[in-house]
Design a protein around this motif. Structure first.
Motif, short mmCIF file in Angstrom:
data_model
loop_
_atom_site.label_atom_id
_atom_site.label_comp_id
_atom_site.label_asym_id
_atom_site.label_seq_id
_atom_site.Cartn_x
_atom_site.Cartn_y
_atom_site.Cartn_z
N ALA A 113 0.81 -1.22 0.00
CA ALA A 113 0.00 0.00 0.00
C ALA A 113 0.84 1.27 0.00
O ALA A 113 0.32 2.36 -0.23
N ALA A 114 2.15 1.15 0.27
CA ALA A 114 3.04 2.32 0.22
C ALA A 114 3.83 2.36 -1.08
O ALA A 114 4.84 3.06 -1.19
N THR A 115 3.36 1.61 -2.08
CA THR A 115 4.07 1.46 -3.35
C THR A 115 3.23 1.99 -4.50
O THR A 115 2.01 1.86 -4.50
N SER A 116 3.89 2.57 -5.49
CA SER A 116 3.22 2.99 -6.72
C SER A 116 3.77 2.21 -7.90
O SER A 116 4.92 1.77 -7.89
N VAL A 117 2.93 2.06 -8.93
CA VAL A 117 3.30 1.33 -10.14
C VAL A 117 2.98 2.20 -11.35
O VAL A 117 1.87 2.72 -11.47
N VAL A 118 3.96 2.36 -12.23
CA VAL A 118 3.75 3.04 -13.50
C VAL A 118 3.99 1.99 -14.58
O VAL A 118 5.08 1.44 -14.68
N ALA A 119 2.96 1.67 -15.38
CA ALA A 119 3.06 0.54 -16.30
C ALA A 119 2.43 0.86 -17.65
O ALA A 119 1.62 1.77 -17.78
#
Length: 339
Positions: A289-295
């Motif tokens: 939940a403290a992570t972001s993803v750019v895909a």
């Protein structure tokens, strides 16, 4: 964001400045610093009022140990949604991508070059999914005599994947028979999806080498190693986020061991120019939940056969990450398209 347009535009500018400073300095941002670093054109008192309004609306928060503010997931989301421009690649970066990827010799090399390049460009953890076999088409099948009773079957898919298999025959194969089999095989498979190609192979005329050739090609087509495999690079970049070790870094390091989790993070991506950004709690994995993803998706033509992206703590440079992910996906698609 509530309020009159002028107030909303100014508060968005304040939020943008807070995000950019926090990503850059890793320190909570105060009103004095905003006024000194950014030409906001208003007084420190006005900036403080805007920060109070942003905090009331949930876009920024105040850590207990500091008078400064940090963006929340909601704040990052608004920042990303309102990005006026994704940072474009410089001409030098474009040349570097082209040179680096065009030097690849096969699909494995393409994937591993791409994931290393993406981690270097973004200074994040990069993940590249291998193309999904079932969404590929057959580009060409070659039959080569390597010995009087031994044939090499070379299967080339639209994803750039190459499969090679050896066949032992009971007797030497005549040149004319080999040429006829090559023509039949390609007429039955070229340009077709994997399921359609498999059906087409069932109708190849009988001959001394038809059965072993068809069986071998079907085995190669049914190899499901693609799609569930990922390449990962750049875990050392997480060292930059030491202050977030327990909340963001440790869970992500553990996730890097689980390819299924990484595939879930990448999600289903559409081909084309779209880049997906999932911030913090928007993601599908509660532990991250403290992570972001750019895909983004990639693939030949208009098809998306796999995904690639970067993963890191929410305090990432979204503009740069989105530009890099988009560029690498586009170049990778071009390679798979044979251009």
């Amino acid at each position: 964001m509530q309020g009159a347009n002028s107030h909303s535009d100014r508060r968005l500018a304040v939020l943008r400045a807070i995000v950019e400073d926090y990503v850059s300095t890793h320190e909570p941002v105060g009103s004095k610093a905003l006024v000194e670093r950014h030409g906001l054109g208003v007084s420190p008192a006005t900036v403080r009022n805007d920060m109070a309004a942003l905090e009331d609306e949930g876009y920024i928060s105040q850590p207990h140990t500091s008078a400064g503010r940090v963006p929340t997931d909601k704040g990052y989301r608004l920042f990303v949604d309102r990005l006026a421009t994704v940072r474009p690649m410089t001409s030098g970066e474009k040349r570097a991508i082209t040179t680096f990827l065009d030097g690849a010799v096969d699909l494995d090399d393409v994937v591993h070059r791409s994931v290393r390049l993406l981690s270097q460009l973004t200074r994040q953890v990069a993940v590249v999914q291998y193309p999904t076999l079932t969404r590929s088409t057959v580009r060409h099948i070659e039959l080569v005599e390597v010995a009087p009773t031994r044939l090499l079957v070379v299967l080339i898919l639209s994803t750039g994947r190459v499969e090679q298999r050896l066949i032992e025959t009971t007797a030497p194969v005549a040149v004319d028979d080999l040429a006829a089999m090559r023509a039949w095989v390609n007429a039955a498979t070229e340009g077709r999806t994997i399921p359609d190609a498999a059906i087409g192979l069932q109708h190849i005329p009988a001959s001394p080498i038809a059965a072993p050739v068809v069986t071998t090609i079907l085995e190669a087509l049914s190899d499901e190693r693609g799609g569930q495999r990922v390449a990962v690079a750049g875990a050392s970049n997480l060292a930059r986020y030491g202050d977030s070790f327990d909340t963001a870094v440790r869970p992500l390091l553990e996730a890097l061991e689980e390819h299924v989790v990484l595939l879930t993070l990448l999600g289903e991506q559409a081909a084309g120019d779209s880049v997906t950004v999932r911030i913090g709690t928007e993601g599908p994995v509660q532990e991250l939940a403290a992570t972001s993803v750019v895909a983004a998706g990639y693939g030949p033509g208009a098809d998306s056969v796999a995904a690639l992206g970067v993963v890191g703590p929410t305090r990432m440079d979204y503009s740069s990450a989105m530009g890099s992910v988009h560029a690498v996906a586009r170049y990778l698609s071009r390679i798979l398209d044979g251009n």
